[in-house]
Motif scaffolding. Structure first.
Motif, PDB file in Angstrom:
ATOM      1  N   VAL A  17       0.802  -1.338   0.193  1.00 48.01           N
ATOM      2  CA  VAL A  17      -0.363  -0.049  -0.387  1.00 48.01           C
ATOM      3  C   VAL A  17       1.193   1.218   0.156  1.00 48.01           C
ATOM      4  N   VAL A  18       0.439   2.058  -0.820  1.00 48.95           N
ATOM      5  CA  VAL A  18       1.102   3.213  -1.068  1.00 48.95           C
ATOM      6  C   VAL A  18       0.937   4.359  -0.497  1.00 48.95           C
ATOM      7  N   SER A  19       1.272   5.385   0.390  1.00 51.17           N
ATOM      8  CA  SER A  19       0.777   6.887   0.643  1.00 51.17           C
ATOM      9  C   SER A  19       0.307   7.345  -1.005  1.00 51.17           C
ATOM     10  N   ARG A  20      -0.656   7.994   0.220  1.00 51.62           N
ATOM     11  CA  ARG A  20      -1.132   9.363  -0.699  1.00 51.62           C
ATOM     12  C   ARG A  20       0.062  10.068  -1.955  1.00 51.62           C
ATOM     13  N   ASP A  21       0.798  10.680  -1.101  1.00 51.37           N
ATOM     14  CA  ASP A  21       2.478  11.339  -1.116  1.00 51.37           C
ATOM     15  C   ASP A  21       2.926  10.792  -2.233  1.00 51.37           C
ATOM     16  N   LEU A  22       2.755   9.755  -2.614  1.00 52.01           N
ATOM     17  CA  LEU A  22       3.653   8.494  -3.001  1.00 52.01           C
ATOM     18  C   LEU A  22       5.281   8.629  -2.370  1.00 52.01           C
ATOM     19  N   GLN A  23       5.163   8.472  -0.633  1.00 52.73           N
ATOM     20  CA  GLN A  23       6.684   8.113  -0.554  1.00 52.73           C
ATOM     21  C   GLN A  23       6.686   7.908   0.373  1.00 52.73           C
ATOM     22  N   ARG A  24       6.366   6.917   0.793  1.00 52.66           N
ATOM     23  CA  ARG A  24       5.799   5.948   1.986  1.00 52.66           C
ATOM     24  C   ARG A  24       5.435   4.369   1.388  1.00 52.66           C
ATOM     25  N   CYS A  25       5.214   3.324   2.172  1.00 48.38           N
ATOM     26  CA  CYS A  25       4.893   2.078   1.448  1.00 48.38           C
ATOM     27  C   CYS A  25       4.849   1.274   2.703  1.00 48.38           C
ATOM     28  N   VAL A  26       4.028   0.409   2.549  1.00 47.66           N
ATOM     29  CA  VAL A  26       3.843  -0.802   3.481  1.00 47.66           C
ATOM     30  C   VAL A  26       3.221  -2.013   2.705  1.00 47.66           C
ATOM     31  N   ALA A  27       3.907  -2.659   2.768  1.00 50.00           N
ATOM     32  CA  ALA A  27       3.541  -4.453   3.206  1.00 50.00           C
ATOM     33  C   ALA A  27       2.477  -4.637   3.408  1.00 50.00           C
ATOM     34  N   ILE A  28       1.245  -5.778   2.940  1.00 55.72           N
ATOM     35  CA  ILE A  28       0.233  -6.067   3.637  1.00 55.72           C
ATOM     36  C   ILE A  28       0.193  -7.872   3.773  1.00 55.72           C
ATOM     37  N   PRO A  29       1.087  -8.185   3.767  1.00 52.95           N
ATOM     38  CA  PRO A  29       0.863 -10.009   3.568  1.00 52.95           C
ATOM     39  C   PRO A  29       0.188 -10.782   4.360  1.00 52.95           C
ATOM     40  N   GLN A  30       0.214  -9.799   5.575  1.00 50.94           N
ATOM     41  CA  GLN A  30      -1.795 -10.473   6.062  1.00 50.94           C
ATOM     42  C   GLN A  30      -2.741 -10.353   5.542  1.00 50.94           C
ATOM     43  N   ILE A  31      -2.819  -9.757   4.677  1.00 49.45           N
ATOM     44  CA  ILE A  31      -4.274  -9.729   3.495  1.00 49.45           C
ATOM     45  C   ILE A  31      -3.761  -9.762   2.874  1.00 49.45           C
ATOM     46  N   ALA A  32      -2.745  -9.508   1.614  1.00 51.96           N
ATOM     47  CA  ALA A  32      -2.595  -9.985   0.670  1.00 51.96           C
ATOM     48  C   ALA A  32      -1.221 -10.192   0.443  1.00 51.96           C
ATOM     49  N   SER A  33      -0.401 -11.102  -0.079  1.00 51.52           N
ATOM     50  CA  SER A  33       0.834 -10.882  -1.039  1.00 51.52           C
ATOM     51  C   SER A  33       1.102 -10.117  -1.923  1.00 51.52           C
ATOM     52  N   THR A  34       0.434 -10.430  -3.281  1.00 53.80           N
ATOM     53  CA  THR A  34       0.743 -10.337  -4.528  1.00 53.80           C
ATOM     54  C   THR A  34      -1.069  -9.180  -4.690  1.00 53.80           C
ATOM     55  N   MET A  35      -0.658  -8.288  -6.096  1.00 52.31           N
ATOM     56  CA  MET A  35      -1.879  -7.462  -6.220  1.00 52.31           C
ATOM     57  C   MET A  35      -2.972  -8.534  -6.564  1.00 52.31           C
ATOM     58  N   GLN A  36      -2.862  -9.658  -7.605  1.00 50.12           N
ATOM     59  CA  GLN A  36      -3.570 -10.483  -8.108  1.00 50.12           C
ATOM     60  C   GLN A  36      -4.488 -11.314  -7.044  1.00 50.12           C
ATOM     61  N   ASN A  37      -3.660 -11.761  -6.156  1.00 49.84           N
ATOM     62  CA  ASN A  37      -4.846 -12.194  -4.953  1.00 49.84           C
ATOM     63  C   ASN A  37      -5.648 -11.023  -4.032  1.00 49.84           C
ATOM     64  N   LEU A  38      -5.269  -9.809  -3.859  1.00 51.28           N
ATOM     65  CA  LEU A  38      -6.110  -9.037  -3.573  1.00 51.28           C
ATOM     66  C   LEU A  38      -6.927  -8.564  -4.500  1.00 51.28           C
ATOM     67  N   ILE A  39      -7.162  -8.726  -6.073  1.00 52.57           N
ATOM     68  CA  ILE A  39      -7.888  -8.548  -6.876  1.00 52.57           C
ATOM     69  C   ILE A  39      -8.828  -9.525  -6.666  1.00 52.57           C
ATOM     70  N   ASP A  40      -7.819 -10.733  -6.612  1.00 53.61           N
ATOM     71  CA  ASP A  40      -9.357 -12.414  -6.406  1.00 53.61           C
ATOM     72  C   ASP A  40      -9.975 -12.037  -5.631  1.00 53.61           C
ATOM     73  N   GLN A  41      -9.371 -10.978  -4.302  1.00 55.95           N
ATOM     74  CA  GLN A  41     -10.576 -11.588  -3.061  1.00 55.95           C
ATOM     75  C   GLN A  41     -11.216 -10.523  -2.621  1.00 55.95           C
ATOM     76  N   TRP A  42     -11.252  -8.993  -4.073  1.00 52.80           N
ATOM     77  CA  TRP A  42     -11.556  -7.814  -3.681  1.00 52.80           C
ATOM     78  C   TRP A  42     -12.308  -7.462  -2.325  1.00 52.80           C
ATOM     79  N   GLN A  43     -13.611  -7.776  -2.897  1.00 47.33           N
ATOM     80  CA  GLN A  43     -15.187  -7.585  -2.025  1.00 47.33           C
ATOM     81  C   GLN A  43     -14.067  -7.586  -0.146  1.00 47.33           C
ATOM     82  N   SER A  44     -13.541  -8.510  -0.069  1.00 47.15           N
ATOM     83  CA  SER A  44     -13.763  -8.644   1.334  1.00 47.15           C
ATOM     84  C   SER A  44     -12.370  -8.621   1.486  1.00 47.15           C
TER      85      SER A  44
END
Length: 339
Positions: A17-44
């Motif tokens: 996840v990237v900050s609105r100003d594009l200066q910082r980011c943080v990984a979210i493996p506890q939610i989704a490890s890849t973009m495709q993982n997130l898209i596959d289960q977008w609603q939840s």
């Protein structure tokens, strides 16, 4: 929400996840490890990612790190589907006129679209590798969207609701190979090498009032070899909005979550028949082919060369405050040498 994929040891990258100003980011493996993982289960999963996004912007998240665009792969480093439209019919009309070819009237009512290679995209700061400058290397600045699942026969209005993310794309073209390839009657293949995408993909709400009617109403900035080349507004002269492009792609097939649909080269008529260069007071172009077509129509032959080894292209879109929305695609053309 803004999202990116950092390069890692895998082919699909690490979702951040990237900050609105594009200066910082943080990984979210506890939610989704890849973009495709997130898209596959977008609603939840998307609501959980949004919570992280809010915390990151508020400075209350743990594990953040500086966001470095050069460390990014494409938001989807590889995708199940990449279909590129040609929604700016002005661009198509220009290309055909320079060849003294009539443009069928159906091009104004039925979108053009080709299916591109999606097994390996280029990162936003990776080099454009080419075998020969004789192939006519060109950039094409476009907007693209990522969909959720789309049912076959979906209407254009319903298709808009399936748009999950928006990004920029450089749909690299080899203009010297296109005519012979299209003459075979089977479409693009060798003339369309791997495309590159912006560092960040954003949800439509990030664009606010600039996302409406299935279009992004902001200029797409092209800087070629450090000189302004184009700033056409992506919301102007877009004959088919993204809902219509998605519906076209889904006319006879279902689209799976993570399908990417491109707008085609952003092109404005600018109140003239074919457009005007920035140096002449216009908004310029999003590819070299267009200015070559203008030169051909006006002078009888083109004078602007296609990209050479060492040339650099930068594509970016800014909000009204001058803040980069997607980060920049910034690439140099290099000669590919087989190892």
């Amino acid at each position: 929400m803004k999202l990116a994929s950092l390069k890692n040891a895998t082919r699909d990258g690490q979702l951040v996840v990237v900050s609105r100003d594009l200066q910082r980011c943080v990984a979210i493996p506890q939610i989704a490890s890849t973009m495709q993982n997130l898209i596959d289960q977008w609603q939840s999963l998307a609501p959980k990612a949004r919570d992280v996004y809010r915390a990151l912007n508020a400075g209350t998240v743990n594990g953040e790190q500086p966001f470095v665009a050069a460390a990014c792969a494409a938001p989807l480093p590889r995708a199940f589907q990449w279909a590129d439209g040609s929604a700016y019919v002005n661009h198509v009309e220009l290309v055909r006129k320079a060849r003294n070819a009539e443009m069928p009237e159906t091009f104004w009512t039925d979108p053009l679209m080709y299916q591109g290679g999606s097994d390996a995209f280029i990162g936003p700061r990776d080099a454009i590798e080419a075998i020969s400058i004789e192939h006519g290397i060109d950039f094409e600045g476009e907007v693209a969207i990522i969909t959720d699942d789309v049912p076959m026969g979906c209407s254009a209005s319903d298709a808009l609701a399936a748009i999950r993310l928006i990004m920029l794309v450089n749909d690299v073209s080899l203009r010297g190979l296109i005519p012979n390839e299209l003459a075979k009657g089977f479409g693009f293949f060798q003339s369309k090498p791997a495309s590159s995408f912006s560092p960040v993909a954003v949800t439509p709400d990030e664009l606010g009032e600039h996302w409406r009617e299935g279009k992004v109403h902001l200029p797409l900035l092209s800087t070629y070899n450090e000189q302004p080349f184009g700033k056409p507004n992506a919301g102007i002269d877009m004959t088919f909005h993204f809902g219509e492009l998605i519906a076209h792609a889904a006319k006879t097939r279902h689209l799976g979550a993570g399908a990417i649909i491109g707008s085609g080269t952003v092109s404005n008529k600018q109140g003239t028949d074919y457009g005007t260069a920035i140096a002449e007071g216009g908004v310029g172009y999003s590819c070299i082919a267009e200015i070559r077509m203008i030169e051909t129509i006006r002078d009888g032959k083109p004078s602007t060369r296609f990209m050479q080894f060492g040339d650099r292209i930068r594509l970016e879109m800014l909000d009204p405050q001058g803040q980069s929305i997607f980060g920049a695609i910034d690439q140099q053309v290099i000669e590919y040498r087989q190892q």
